[in-house]
Scaffold this motif. Structure first.
Motif, mmCIF file in Angstrom:
data_model
loop_
_atom_site.group_PDB
_atom_site.id
_atom_site.type_symbol
_atom_site.label_atom_id
_atom_site.label_comp_id
_atom_site.label_asym_id
_atom_site.label_seq_id
_atom_site.Cartn_x
_atom_site.Cartn_y
_atom_site.Cartn_z
ATOM 1 N N TRP A 92 8.484 1.659 4.167
ATOM 2 C CA TRP A 92 9.563 2.035 3.255
ATOM 3 C C TRP A 92 9.414 3.501 2.875
ATOM 4 C CZ3 TRP A 92 12.762 -2.171 1.651
ATOM 5 C CH2 TRP A 92 12.272 -3.439 1.990
ATOM 6 N N ASP A 93 10.559 4.150 2.659
ATOM 7 C CA ASP A 93 10.597 5.543 2.216
ATOM 8 C C ASP A 93 11.443 5.609 0.953
ATOM 9 O OD1 ASP A 93 10.773 8.324 1.904
ATOM 10 O OD2 ASP A 93 10.623 8.627 4.068
ATOM 11 N N ILE A 94 10.872 6.212 -0.113
ATOM 12 C CA ILE A 94 11.585 6.257 -1.393
ATOM 13 C C ILE A 94 12.526 7.453 -1.490
ATOM 14 C CG2 ILE A 94 9.684 5.062 -2.555
ATOM 15 C CD1 ILE A 94 8.801 7.716 -3.695
ATOM 16 N N ARG A 95 12.544 8.327 -0.490
ATOM 17 C CA ARG A 95 13.441 9.487 -0.521
ATOM 18 C C ARG A 95 14.835 9.081 -0.071
ATOM 19 N NH1 ARG A 95 9.387 13.206 2.929
ATOM 20 N NH2 ARG A 95 9.417 11.225 4.045
ATOM 21 N N LEU A 112 5.732 3.609 1.651
ATOM 22 C CA LEU A 112 5.005 2.381 1.364
ATOM 23 C C LEU A 112 4.934 1.533 2.615
ATOM 24 C CD1 LEU A 112 6.863 1.517 -1.940
ATOM 25 C CD2 LEU A 112 4.425 1.988 -1.850
ATOM 26 N N VAL A 113 3.946 0.675 2.678
ATOM 27 C CA VAL A 113 3.842 -0.325 3.719
ATOM 28 C C VAL A 113 3.600 -1.666 3.055
ATOM 29 C CG1 VAL A 113 1.360 0.107 4.051
ATOM 30 C CG2 VAL A 113 2.666 -1.043 5.840
ATOM 31 N N HIS A 140 0.854 -1.193 0.000
ATOM 32 C CA HIS A 140 0.000 0.000 0.000
ATOM 33 C C HIS A 140 0.893 1.248 0.000
ATOM 34 C CE1 HIS A 140 -3.855 -2.021 0.834
ATOM 35 N NE2 HIS A 140 -3.137 -2.849 1.561
ATOM 36 N N TRP A 141 0.453 2.263 -0.740
ATOM 37 C CA TRP A 141 1.062 3.589 -0.637
ATOM 38 C C TRP A 141 0.414 4.332 0.519
ATOM 39 C CZ3 TRP A 141 5.061 5.611 -3.506
ATOM 40 C CH2 TRP A 141 5.437 4.919 -4.653
ATOM 41 N N LEU A 142 1.220 4.964 1.348
ATOM 42 C CA LEU A 142 0.668 5.811 2.395
ATOM 43 C C LEU A 142 0.155 7.110 1.783
ATOM 44 C CD1 LEU A 142 3.166 5.414 5.374
ATOM 45 C CD2 LEU A 142 1.114 4.117 4.876
#
Length: 891
Positions: free
Chosen positions: A523-526, A511-512, A486-488
């Motif tokens: 998760w963090d994409i930055r 994301l989770v 899932h996207w937060l």
């Protein structure tokens, strides 16, 4: 001018415009008489209260027991035909009335329903005269009747006769059952000391005690199974048996329709009506009133359209089945694959993405692991314009089991692999290939843009293979298959401790995921902050080796992406952990709002002008602002069929100081199989649907006592499910036999409203989507890799006027029911404790009383023993009768 005749015709035909209101003579029904009973001149009729008032033949007023008949003028009946047409109660005998020679007909009130109806009409002059003036009975017949009535029945008692045998006793003896086999006898014994001993029953776990549970299932033995082909049964007298019951059968309302066909006057009848003087007089009398009524109300309104709701939909409103619209199958794949996940493109009409995986078990996947590496794992993009060739193919290192479009930018896609890695794709460079934004000529004045997926099949035969631009680290990620992703929401973000803050970037950057390794990761994409400049040099070296067709949007994450935080679902008392399959966060309902086309198109336009994902470091400098009163609890479905309500926020262990996951707030074991659907309602943020095994459950987040709704076991195992996006009380469930169960809580809450067959194999995924108010689709994937697109009918896509409030009222009623059950349970437990205390008190009193009784009984037994001993000694001659007194004294 609106005449009475035209009004009556409109009422009968319900909005159908006709010139006249009677059927042709050839279509009239033949009148029914009582010829079978010997009275061909009698025609039964049913006269309503309105008809009785018109012809002055009201029951118990105009017609009574003393005078049960009424003479009606023939012209009066014809006038009723003109006014009411087929609605007239005399219409079934219209032919008889027209052929009647006289001017007055005889109508008789049938009080006892001798001929089946409340009135009957005499259709001949002879019959009318016989009824009004009955013929006289001859004197001889009257004397004969009197003579018969004077006869008295004389009782003759039966005379006993000797019984004569006709051989029936031999037949009875032959048919009697006799035992030819020797019966088996069993003798069961036990010790004399155990007779009458108290028995104590207790509960035990069958798995803990060896040989404690033995199942003896019944089975047919062919050696003792006989098929009886013929049987002789003899009997003499049997009593009459009658079965009765006091319960009534449960009935439920069903839809019924009635269609009226118009009747039209013939040309001769029209000319007759035009020359009729009563009709002309009637029109002259009521013309002023009719004109006034026409000014007040619209007499030509269509009643059917007023009763129905808004029209202008596709299909018929009475149709409740899903209609096959299109299907997609990958014909170019050399291996057999199944569809694992479906996702509609948020902004492009008719574009849908599916992930496929090999149909292999774990052992087969290990055995063919070498061959699987040579075959690409793909996400296919299908279009309504080309059902044969996929438009795009996203490559991944391994089979994808879940993926999702980014709500902020649909060109960003995140997926979870079977090996535990997370993949990111950026299809921004191919957006022009799949988008074609056009504006109509008549609508060019408006600034609205409508994205359409229009591609020519000739230019789209060669599908584009797109490589992933980032993949997570194998060592630091999940160890098993990722089951949900899932996207937060872009309104908040989470730090390493699980605390919630305002989103600094303004886009979805986190994301989770949940996996079969018993963990849930954020998760963090930055890019993360680094202290050494070495990674930058490595990035420059790596950037040279990157192929030209791979975007560098998430280059900083490739092979080094680590989860921000991990939540481990431990069982606590054991070393085992819960294995999550699906998760549902508190903000999941916000992602449903991405169906709003205007919002999605504006986001897509902004992303196209200046993609914020190419400059993710810009929002990292913003200060984090915590969000107070944010609910960090969420629902989790496990592989064992459990539904957990837990918290992702970490807490420190007071002894070790390490960050640990909080214990689950609640744990329910409701489903009898793995939970594959945990989804919040698009209309109610606190209502959650869970599907697993063979049953369904609906939960309310604030209710901790149990589910609001729990279905019984289905005939086949459930494999997928989804809420309806437009009706709050409807959800769809796929089964392993290829059927789809459609539930409508407004109609039924104990079973599905409709079950429809879609395919011959297991349904793996269900995903509905709304394109417009007139067109809605549902995508259903099966185990053989076929994607079925079905059109949702009007009844399942358009909610009723108060459906949201009605379904909400149903949920509130179920909450009150659960509270009542919980109160009764606590009351029963208290009553049980009080009853046990009373039993203990009674036992103490009984014990005290029995002690006194035992002493008295012992004394009586001892006296009886002395009396017996004295009697034995006297009989033996050892003690004489004279010594009796001295013997007793010595004792």
């Amino acid at each position: 001018m609106a005449t009475k005749t035209s009004k009556q015709g409109k009422k009968a035909t319900r909005g159908k415009k006709t010139q006249n209101l009677t059927l042709p003579v050839s279509e009239e029904v033949e009148p029914v008489n009582m010829e079978s009973l010997g009275h061909p001149e009698i025609y039964p009729l049913v006269l309503t209260t309105k008809t009785q008032e018109i012809f002055n033949c009201r029951v118990e007023e105009d017609v009574t027991d003393e005078q049960p008949y009424k003479l009606i003028n023939k012209e009066t009946i014809f006038e009723d035909f003109k006014n009411r047409g087929a609605i007239s109660d005399f219409y079934p005998v219209k032919k008889i009335i027209q052929e009647y020679p006289g001017d007055e007909l005889l109508l008789v009130y049938d009080k006892d329903f001798k001929y089946g109806l409340n009135f009957y009409l005499i259709g001949t002059e002879e019959g009318k005269e016989n009824y009004l003036n009955p013929p006289e009975v001859p004197e001889e017949q009257e004397e004969h009747k009197e003579h018969i009535s004077e006869e008295v029945y004389v009782y003759k008692p039966p005379v006993s006769k000797p019984w004569v045998s006709l051989g029936s006793e031999k037949e009875i003896e032959e048919e009697s059952v006799k035992e030819y086999t020797k019966q088996i006898k069993y003798m069961i014994s036990r010790k004399r000391s155990k007779f009458g001993a108290p028995t104590k029953f207790s509960d035990q776990n069958a798995s803990n005690v060896k040989d404690a549970y033995v199942e003896c299932t019944a089975y047919p033995d062919k050696n003792f199974t006989l098929k009886q082909l013929e049987k002789d049964v003899s009997m003499q007298v049997v009593p009459q048996i009658k079965d009765t019951s006091t319960q009534t059968r449960w009935t439920y309302p069903k839809n019924a329709t009635t269609q009226y066909y118009p009747r039209e006057f013939s040309e001769e009848e029209k000319e007759t009506l035009k020359q009729s003087k009563p009709l002309v007089d009637f029109l002259n009398n009521v013309s002023v009133i009719a004109l006034q009524q026409n000014e007040i109300t619209n007499t030509f309104i269509d009643d059917w359209k007023c009763l129905a709701e808004e029209e202008g939909t596709f299909g018929d409103k009475t149709d409740t089945h899903l209609k096959e619209y299109q299907s997609f199958t990958d014909l170019h794949s050399p291996t057999e694959k199944m569809i694992t996940c479906i996702s509609w493109h948020p902004t492009i009409y008719g574009l849908i993405a599916v992930s496929v995986a090999e149909r292999l078990s774990f052992e087969e996947r290990v055995h063919f692991s070498g061959k699987l590496l040579l075959q690409p794992s793909l996400i296919l993009f299908w279009s309504f314009s080309d059902p044969i060739h996929p438009q795009l193919m996203l490559e991944s290192p391994d089979d994808i089991f879940c993926f999702q479009f980014c709500p902020s930018d649909p060109n960003i896609i995140a997926g979870g692999c079977i090996n535990g890695q997370i993949i990111l794709w950026d299809i921004t460079a191919h957006a022009d290939r799949i988008e074609n934004i056009k504006s109509g000529g008549s609508r060019s004045k408006k600034a609205t843009l409508k994205p359409m997926f229009i591609l020519e099949p000739e230019s789209n035969k060669e599908a584009m293979y797109i490589r992933h631009c980032a993949v997570s680290s194998i060592e630091n990620g999940h160890k098993k298959v990722i089951t949900d992703i899932h996207w937060l929401s872009d309104t908040f973000e989470v730090n390493r401790l699980g605390s919630v803050f305002e989103n600094r970037s303004g886009i979805c950057c986190q994301l989770v995921t949940c996996s079969a390794d018993c963990t849930i990761c954020f998760w963090d994409i930055r890019p993360q902050k680094t202290s050494t400049p070495q990674p930058t040099e490595k990035k420059k070296e790596e950037s040279i080796e990157i192929p030209f067709d791979v975007p560098s949007t998430f280059l900083h994450l490739d092979l080094s992406w680590k989860p921000l935080s991990k939540v481990r679902l431990s069982k606590g008392e054991t070393s085992l952990d819960h294995c999550p399959t699906k998760v549902s966060l508190n903000e999941d309902h916000l992602l449903y709002k991405t169906q709003d086309k205007a919002l999605a198109q504006s986001k897509a336009a902004k992303a196209g002008e200046m993609n914020p994902y190419h400059n993710l470091e810009g929002g990292m400098a913003n200060h984090l602002k915590p969000i107070e009163d944010f609910c960090t609890k969420f629902f989790v479905g496990t592989e064992e069929g459990e539904v957990m309500y837990t918290d992702w926020k970490m807490e420190r262990d007071p002894e070790t100081g390490r960050l640990t996951t909080k214990k689950p707030v609640n744990l329910y074991t409701v489903h009898d199989g793995a939970v594959h659907t945990v989804q919040r309602s698009p209309f109610y943020n606190d209502i959650i649907l869970t599907i697993g095994g063979w049953n369904v459950a609906i939960w309310k987040e604030s209710v901790m006592t149990g589910p609001l709704l729990q279905s019984c076991c289905a005939p086949k195992r459930y494999t997928s499910g989804h809420w309806s996006l437009t009706r709050p009380g409807v959800f769809y469930i796929g089964r392993e036999d290829g059927y789809v169960d459609i539930w409508d809580l407004l109609e039924k809450t104990h079973e599905p409203t409709l079950s429809q067959n879609i395919c011959i194999t297991m349904i793996t995924y269900i995903k509905p989507w709304t394109f417009s108010s007139k067109q809605q689709f549902i995508a259903i994937a099966d185990y053989y890799g076929t994607l079925h697109i079905l059109e949702i009918p009007w009844t399942l896509s358009h909610p009723s006027t108060n459906e949201i409030s009605s379904v909400n009222y149903y949920f509130e009623r179920e909450v009150k029911h659960l509270e009542y059950v919980e109160q009764r349970r606590s009351i029963r437990e208290q009553e049980k404790k009080e009853m046990e205390l009373e039993k203990e008190k009674k036992k103490v009193k009984t014990y005290e009383k029995s002690k006194e009784q035992m002493e008295a009984e012992l004394k009586i037994d001892y006296d009886s023993y002395l009396e017996l001993e004295k009697t034995v000694l006297i009989n033996l001659g050892l003690v004489k009768v004279a010594e009796k007194t001295s013997f007793i004294d010595s004792m």
